[in-house]
Design a protein around this motif. Structure first.
Motif, PDB file in Angstrom:
ATOM      1  N   ARG A  17       0.861  -1.178   0.000  1.00 43.94           N
ATOM      2  CA  ARG A  17       0.000   0.000   0.000  1.00 43.94           C
ATOM      3  C   ARG A  17       0.901   1.234   0.000  1.00 43.94           C
ATOM      4  N   PHE A  18       0.487   2.280  -0.710  1.00 41.72           N
ATOM      5  CA  PHE A  18       1.287   3.492  -0.756  1.00 41.72           C
ATOM      6  C   PHE A  18       0.394   4.694  -0.546  1.00 41.72           C
ATOM      7  N   ASP A  39      -3.359   0.251  -8.449  1.00 42.99           N
ATOM      8  CA  ASP A  39      -4.815   0.214  -8.361  1.00 42.99           C
ATOM      9  C   ASP A  39      -5.243   0.842  -7.044  1.00 42.99           C
ATOM     10  N   ASN A  40      -5.837   2.021  -7.128  1.00 45.32           N
ATOM     11  CA  ASN A  40      -6.185   2.798  -5.938  1.00 45.32           C
ATOM     12  C   ASN A  40      -4.911   3.061  -5.132  1.00 45.32           C
ATOM     13  N   THR A  60       1.552  -2.908  -7.277  1.00 52.24           N
ATOM     14  CA  THR A  60       1.889  -4.309  -7.509  1.00 52.24           C
ATOM     15  C   THR A  60       2.960  -4.419  -8.587  1.00 52.24           C
ATOM     16  N   VAL A  61       3.972  -5.214  -8.286  1.00 52.10           N
ATOM     17  CA  VAL A  61       5.016  -5.529  -9.264  1.00 52.10           C
ATOM     18  C   VAL A  61       5.037  -7.041  -9.427  1.00 52.10           C
TER      19      VAL A  61
END
Length: 343
Positions: free
Chosen positions: A291-292, A329-330, A334-335
């Motif tokens: 989360r960021f 996404d929001n 994701t990597v």
């Protein structure tokens, strides 16, 4: 590399030898077919033709290694043309002298000499030019390839060096924090740091390392970071052991983990980091989610530089053997990386 050069030169030499051998044998079959049955004697007309062949061979190599590179490569086209004309006139004179001295009872004719001698000279000259051009092109391609290899090695070293200081900065900050609070975890952390440094200085100084060594390196990094962020971030770690002897470029995966801790902690609300890695046959699947929060322009720029370095190394080392997907996404980053580690 040297053995390949010797083999290439031997192949070229054998080809030239075979070509000139066929050329030398042609008069024998021709004149024997005309009724001359002598085996070990040569008539004057045959000797004359052999002298012609020798002059063609001399023309081929004299043009290829002396006249053509000296003038054409320096773009002195008029001088080259004049040299060719002089050579053809001298060869025509030699042909006249050879025919006059060796062939009795027949007159030397200019038209016949032009058709049977000068025209072959022109074909020999064209072949010499093509040979020299091909040789020069192959040499240029080898030099370009060598320069490209040197450039790639230099670039990969540079990209790797860009990753290492950032990594060390985070680790040393963690050590300072442990020492400040006199934590019992300082000694085992120093041992892990020692192992990490040993990996970076020695094992990672090669083109490839075993995948398991790279994963152990990442586990140590995660352990050290979690000592720093204990209770502040939810971590899900699922890094399966790498069985077999699969190899990977060193320090290729760590920037992805670094980014997760750098941008997935701090002011992030309900931070979590999820790191998963497993191998299916010879395909490595490496996924990171975190989360960021909204970042400043500087933070986003730094994140972009790290990801750009990873993408560049992947394109250089695993051009058609990897797939990298980066999605946002929001508030979930994701990597997903897949690399075919087959030799």
């Amino acid at each position: 590399m040297k053995a390949e050069g010797i083999s290439r030169k031997l192949l070229v030499f054998s080809g030239h030898l075979a070509l000139w051998a066929i050329l030398f044998l042609t008069p024998i079959f021709f004149f024997r077919a005309m009724g001359n049955a002598r085996t070990f004697e040569f008539s004057n007309i045959e000797i004359h033709w052999y002298l012609n062949i020798v002059s063609w061979i001399a023309l081929f190599y004299f043009n290829a290694y002396f006249i053509f590179p000296r003038f054409i490569f320096r773009k002195k086209y008029l001088a080259y043309f004049l040299w060719v004309m002089v050579m053809l006139l001298l060869l025509l004179l030699l042909n006249y002298l050879s025919f006059t001295l060796l062939v009795a009872g027949k007159d030397w004719e200019l038209a016949g000499a032009i058709f049977f001698y000068i025209f072959p000279c022109i074909f020999i000259l064209a072949g010499s030019i093509g040979f020299r051009e091909l040789q020069q092109r192959m040499k240029q391609d080898r030099e370009d390839s060598e320069r490209e290899n040197i450039h790639l090695k230099t670039e990969l070293t540079f990209l790797r060096s860009q990753i290492s200081p950032h990594f060390m900065f985070n680790i040393l900050n963690n050590m300072v924090a442990l020492a400040r609070f006199k934590s019992d975890q300082l000694e085992p952390s120093l041992m892990k740091l020692s192992g990490i440094l040993r990996y970076m200085l020695y094992e990672a100084n090669t083109e490839k390392v075993t995948l398991e060594m790279e994963l152990v390196y990442i586990r140590h990094y995660i352990d050290l970071q979690m000592q720093r962020f204990a209770g502040q971030v939810e971590l899900t770690e699922d890094i399966s052991p790498a069985h077999g002897n699969l190899k990977i470029a060193p320090m290729l995966l760590i920037p992805l983990v670094e980014n997760a801790f750098k941008h997935g902690t701090g002011i992030v609300t309900d931070p979590f980091i999820e790191i998963r890695s497993y191998v299916e046959d010879e395909l490595l699947r490496f996924t990171i989610r975190n989360r960021f929060a909204e970042k400043t322009a500087e933070a986003l720029a730094n994140h972009g530089i790290g990801m750009a370095n990873v993408q560049r190394r992947l394109s250089l080392l695993y051009k058609d053997k990897h797939e990298l997907k980066v999605t946002s996404d929001n508030d979930i980053f994701t990597v997903s990386l897949q690399i075919n580690l087959a030799p």
